[in-house]
Enzyme design. Sequence first.
Site, PDB file in Angstrom:
ATOM      1  N   TYR A  33       0.806  -1.224   0.000  1.00  0.00           N
ATOM      2  CA  TYR A  33       0.000   0.000   0.000  1.00  0.00           C
ATOM      3  C   TYR A  33       0.841   1.277   0.000  1.00  0.00           C
ATOM      4  O   TYR A  33       0.535   2.216  -0.756  1.00  0.00           O
ATOM      5  CB  TYR A  33      -0.978  -0.018   1.180  1.00  0.00           C
ATOM      6  CG  TYR A  33      -2.233  -0.796   0.884  1.00  0.00           C
ATOM      7  CD1 TYR A  33      -3.314  -0.194   0.267  1.00  0.00           C
ATOM      8  CD2 TYR A  33      -2.328  -2.147   1.214  1.00  0.00           C
ATOM      9  CE1 TYR A  33      -4.473  -0.910  -0.018  1.00  0.00           C
ATOM     10  CE2 TYR A  33      -3.475  -2.870   0.940  1.00  0.00           C
ATOM     11  CZ  TYR A  33      -4.552  -2.247   0.326  1.00  0.00           C
ATOM     12  OH  TYR A  33      -5.694  -2.963   0.038  1.00  0.00           O
ATOM     13  N   GLU A  71      -8.890  -6.859   4.662  1.00  0.00           N
ATOM     14  CA  GLU A  71      -8.105  -7.970   4.098  1.00  0.00           C
ATOM     15  C   GLU A  71      -7.486  -8.826   5.185  1.00  0.00           C
ATOM     16  O   GLU A  71      -7.436 -10.056   5.068  1.00  0.00           O
ATOM     17  CB  GLU A  71      -7.040  -7.412   3.151  1.00  0.00           C
ATOM     18  CG  GLU A  71      -7.652  -6.854   1.861  1.00  0.00           C
ATOM     19  CD  GLU A  71      -6.834  -5.765   1.215  1.00  0.00           C
ATOM     20  OE1 GLU A  71      -5.605  -5.715   1.460  1.00  0.00           O
ATOM     21  OE2 GLU A  71      -7.416  -4.948   0.468  1.00  0.00           O
ATOM     22  N   TYR A  75     -11.202 -17.209 -11.207  1.00  0.00           N
ATOM     23  CA  TYR A  75     -12.216 -17.988 -11.914  1.00  0.00           C
ATOM     24  C   TYR A  75     -13.272 -18.453 -10.917  1.00  0.00           C
ATOM     25  O   TYR A  75     -12.943 -18.967  -9.845  1.00  0.00           O
ATOM     26  CB  TYR A  75     -11.584 -19.200 -12.605  1.00  0.00           C
ATOM     27  CG  TYR A  75     -10.603 -18.831 -13.695  1.00  0.00           C
ATOM     28  CD1 TYR A  75     -11.043 -18.300 -14.905  1.00  0.00           C
ATOM     29  CD2 TYR A  75      -9.235 -18.989 -13.510  1.00  0.00           C
ATOM     30  CE1 TYR A  75     -10.148 -17.948 -15.904  1.00  0.00           C
ATOM     31  CE2 TYR A  75      -8.325 -18.639 -14.506  1.00  0.00           C
ATOM     32  CZ  TYR A  75      -8.795 -18.115 -15.690  1.00  0.00           C
ATOM     33  OH  TYR A  75      -7.901 -17.763 -16.673  1.00  0.00           O
TER      34      TYR A  75
END
EC number: 1.14.12.17
Length: 403
Positions: free
Chosen positions: A95, A137, A208
Amino acid sequence: MLTQQTKEIVKATAPVLAQHGLDIIKYFYGRMFVAHPELKNVFNIAHQEQGQQQQALARAVYAYAENIDDPSSLMAVLGNIANKHASLGVKPEQYPIVGEHLLAAIKEVLGSAATDEIISAWAQAYGNLADVLMGMESGLYEQSASQPGGWAGWRTFVVRDKRPESSVITSFVLEPVDGGPVLNFEPGQYISVAVDVPALGLQQIRQYSLSDMPNARSYRISVKRERDEGKPAGYVSNLLHDHVAAGDQIKVAAPYGTFHIDVHAKTPIVLISGGVGLTPMISMLKRAIQDPDRQVVFVHGARNGTVHAMRDRLRETARTQPNFKLIVFYDSPLPDDVAGRDYDHAGFVDVAKIQQAIQLPDADYYICGPIPFMRMQHDALKQLGLREAHIHYEVFGPDLFAE
């Protein structure tokens, strides 16, 4: 906490940043990749080449500035970004790197207009946003690692089976090399896979959707070969189709994502997909029909029968499951495609045509497919009088750290 003065500066300068947004973001990426070329292994290079990543970040910066007085209005969006970051393995130490080069790009492009006061305000705003995302997160990482079959970071899986589903979609069944169990997931979530792409000399990561219901032993993904004219070839999809075989190993991150059904609900669900967007719907469908009292309608649009994945299995499920109804649209049927057998309607998916079948009491509607398709279906559902809270969709695309 941001001061009111900082918020006012950010809001006042947001239109200027929006005006120069693409120039700022292009300079940002160029500068950052020179200083930290290792981050190319995290970012989607195809999105970089197409300019999608640059546009997405420019929009994200402007949206944050517009909502800085009430960031809670962005929590759903930030939740999606945090899940995507977790699936990529984004680390807290990345970050400050992004912040440093983003602020430098603002200063470079705006020149003397970017005063110290403006740069300081944007630095504080970015730091505040980074803290929120890092907190989200961290919680996601901890949750994944602490559950049965869970793990943190990357885990090596073997391709146990590879099966063509249509002329453009192939399924891959993945099992962990260590033979242990895998983390269960919510139907509709996705995993990330990381592969080395020789054409780029880089690792690339793609997400996916999981296309089977949870079983604690394996995951299945169904991948479309990307060969759209005028766009770079799908680096990872083509590699998976052409060069990854049963017995090969790939790295996999734990399942993440906010687009999923409530498996405990009893209310009806309507699944609306276009093309490869059917993959998360298959997972949702297989789990939902386990409850014989839950009504499920699946509306799918495909070009024709050659690209319609899992067609026969879906038809068989519709034939044998009384709580499931399948409605198929082909926009360009082939001579061998038979109306009433292979598809129900010619043309693009039109929910107004099937209003009676899909407008069910207290139903939730899930949309997945190309972005233009999802916009069209979302707007069409709203025109039928459905409430926004009952319409759910997922966008696979670039965010702060590209997928």
